[in-house]
Motif scaffolding. Structure first.
Motif, PDB file in Angstrom:
ATOM      1  N   ILE A 176       9.597  -5.546  19.153  1.00  0.00           N
ATOM      2  CA  ILE A 176       9.474  -4.125  18.826  1.00  0.00           C
ATOM      3  C   ILE A 176       9.532  -3.965  17.311  1.00  0.00           C
ATOM      4  CG2 ILE A 176      10.426  -1.810  19.157  1.00  0.00           C
ATOM      5  CD1 ILE A 176      11.667  -2.710  21.750  1.00  0.00           C
ATOM      6  N   THR A 236       6.397   1.276  17.261  1.00  0.00           N
ATOM      7  CA  THR A 236       7.018   2.587  17.404  1.00  0.00           C
ATOM      8  C   THR A 236       6.646   3.514  16.250  1.00  0.00           C
ATOM      9  OG1 THR A 236       9.042   2.062  16.180  1.00  0.00           O
ATOM     10  CG2 THR A 236       8.977   1.451  18.502  1.00  0.00           C
ATOM     11  N   THR A 237       6.833   4.787  16.489  1.00  0.00           N
ATOM     12  CA  THR A 237       6.680   5.805  15.451  1.00  0.00           C
ATOM     13  C   THR A 237       8.058   6.078  14.846  1.00  0.00           C
ATOM     14  OG1 THR A 237       6.908   7.530  17.127  1.00  0.00           O
ATOM     15  CG2 THR A 237       4.675   6.810  16.592  1.00  0.00           C
ATOM     16  N   THR A 244      14.083   3.458  14.238  1.00  0.00           N
ATOM     17  CA  THR A 244      13.592   3.952  15.527  1.00  0.00           C
ATOM     18  C   THR A 244      13.292   2.779  16.447  1.00  0.00           C
ATOM     19  OG1 THR A 244      12.617   5.888  14.453  1.00  0.00           O
ATOM     20  CG2 THR A 244      11.873   5.387  16.672  1.00  0.00           C
ATOM     21  N   ALA A 245      12.678   1.730  15.890  1.00  0.00           N
ATOM     22  CA  ALA A 245      12.436   0.514  16.671  1.00  0.00           C
ATOM     23  C   ALA A 245      13.754  -0.053  17.196  1.00  0.00           C
ATOM     24  CB  ALA A 245      11.706  -0.525  15.823  1.00  0.00           C
ATOM     25  N   PRO A 253       4.615   5.806  20.595  1.00  0.00           N
ATOM     26  CA  PRO A 253       4.635   4.337  20.567  1.00  0.00           C
ATOM     27  C   PRO A 253       3.537   3.721  21.417  1.00  0.00           C
ATOM     28  CG  PRO A 253       6.856   5.200  20.814  1.00  0.00           C
ATOM     29  CD  PRO A 253       5.938   6.378  20.971  1.00  0.00           C
ATOM     30  N   SER A 298      11.216   4.012  10.359  1.00  0.00           N
ATOM     31  CA  SER A 298      10.474   3.507  11.504  1.00  0.00           C
ATOM     32  C   SER A 298      11.180   2.320  12.151  1.00  0.00           C
ATOM     33  CB  SER A 298       9.059   3.102  11.051  1.00  0.00           C
ATOM     34  OG  SER A 298       8.235   2.802  12.136  1.00  0.00           O
ATOM     35  N   TYR A 345      14.834   1.864  20.187  1.00  0.00           N
ATOM     36  CA  TYR A 345      14.082   1.439  21.370  1.00  0.00           C
ATOM     37  C   TYR A 345      14.539   0.070  21.861  1.00  0.00           C
ATOM     38  CZ  TYR A 345      10.652   5.236  21.402  1.00  0.00           C
ATOM     39  OH  TYR A 345      10.043   6.465  21.512  1.00  0.00           O
ATOM     40  N   PHE A 404      12.424   8.628  18.228  1.00  0.00           N
ATOM     41  CA  PHE A 404      12.756   8.037  19.521  1.00  0.00           C
ATOM     42  C   PHE A 404      12.614   9.068  20.627  1.00  0.00           C
ATOM     43  CE2 PHE A 404      15.738   7.380  22.987  1.00  0.00           C
ATOM     44  CZ  PHE A 404      15.427   6.091  23.389  1.00  0.00           C
ATOM     45  N   LEU A 435       4.667   6.981  25.788  1.00  0.00           N
ATOM     46  CA  LEU A 435       4.259   5.595  25.539  1.00  0.00           C
ATOM     47  C   LEU A 435       2.810   5.396  25.980  1.00  0.00           C
ATOM     48  CD1 LEU A 435       5.198   2.655  24.733  1.00  0.00           C
ATOM     49  CD2 LEU A 435       5.669   2.305  27.177  1.00  0.00           C
TER      50      LEU A 435
END
Length: 280
Positions: A118, A151-152, A17-18, A275, A14, A21, A155, A245
């Motif tokens: 984030i 975030t999940t 992924t953040a 997200p 996770s 982003y 992406f 989003l």
């Protein structure tokens, strides 16, 4: 104007992924991104350290604590080096920072009001969440003085956005925040969702007037009826493949009312498959 973009890095899927982003927003908004790793001091203080010491053959609890601290420190540096490498490969303007402390507190203290934080929804120490009294991502969202994006694990380029709008101050702030980033991010479609427990022409008119005054970008407005938590969750789940989003005001209720009735913000953080961007 968004200042810096701070990304929490803990090595979990996770958090990477953040990081993606964070790099994405950095390049879109032309703002610096900072990878932040906090060594959680609770890992050095909790009772399971004694069991770990026994398993590793250390004779006293004190023997393992400095060694574990050193290991966690080195691990953090390695994670930040990997983040920096990703940034360089993507051509993003980045820096890194590391500290010891309570993760949410340290991350929030590093941010200025104009920054964007984030964080991943599920961190590397999520299995210890009951011991640590709640998730780090939610704690950051509650304590932060700047917007927070949670975030999940996947992406997605942001093209279609939901704005959950109830007409209160923080949802107005969320609308105004989208005004600032809409063009630079490259958002193509914005859908505003307002949920009432029952139909009311007067309330609908009020929402329309607020949006006309505070939202300067193209949008579609949809009214739903029922319990806000349930209806918003259902809309997000039913349209998870269309939107990338959800934007909403953060914790609009008083803490006493949240304690009795619960928080829509917390509910959506936990339930949303995409997200969530929370604006104070």
């Amino acid at each position: 104007m968004v200042g810096r973009i701070l990304v929490g890095i803990d090595g979990s899927k996770s958090s990477w992924t953040a990081a993606d982003y964070g790099i994405y927003f950095s390049k879109k908004l032309k703002r610096p991104v900072v990878g932040v790793h906090i060594v959680d001091i609770r890992l050095l203080e909790t009772p399971f350290i004694e069991d770990l010491a026994g398993a590793l053959g250390f004779t006293t609890y004190a023997d393992i604590t400095p060694k574990l601290k050193e290991i966690l420190d080195e691990r953090g540096k390695a994670l930040l080096d990997e983040f920096a490498q990703r940034c360089r490969e993507a051509g993003a303007d980045c820096s890194i920072a590391q500290a010891f402390g309570i993760v949410a507190n340290e991350l929030v203290d590093m941010a200025d009001p104009e920054d964007l934080i984030i964080v991943g929804k599920t961190g590397i120490h999520n299995k210890f969440a009951p011991l640590f009294l709640g998730s780090t991502s939610e704690a950051v969202a509650r304590k932060s003085k700047c917007p927070v994006m949670i975030t999940t694990d996947r992406f997605m380029e942001i093209k279609n956005v939901i704005l959950a709008f109830d007409g209160r101050e923080k949802s107005v702030h969320a609308a105004q925040y989208l005004n600032e980033i809409y063009k630079d991010i490259g958002i193509e479609n914005l859908t505003v969702i307002t949920v009432f427990e029952e139909k009311s022409e007067e309330k609908e008119k009020h929402i329309k007037e607020l949006l006309e005054s505070n939202l300067d970008i193209p949008y579609e407005l949809e009214f739903l009826y029922g319990y806000p938590d349930e209806e918003l969750e259902k809309f997000i789940l039913d349209n998870r493949n269309k939107y990338q989003l959800v934007t909403m005001g953060a914790y609009g209720e008083s803490r006493i009312k949240e304690l009795i009735l619960g928080s829509t913000t917390s509910f959506i953080i936990h339930k949303s498959p995409i997200p969530v961007l929370l604006v104070k």
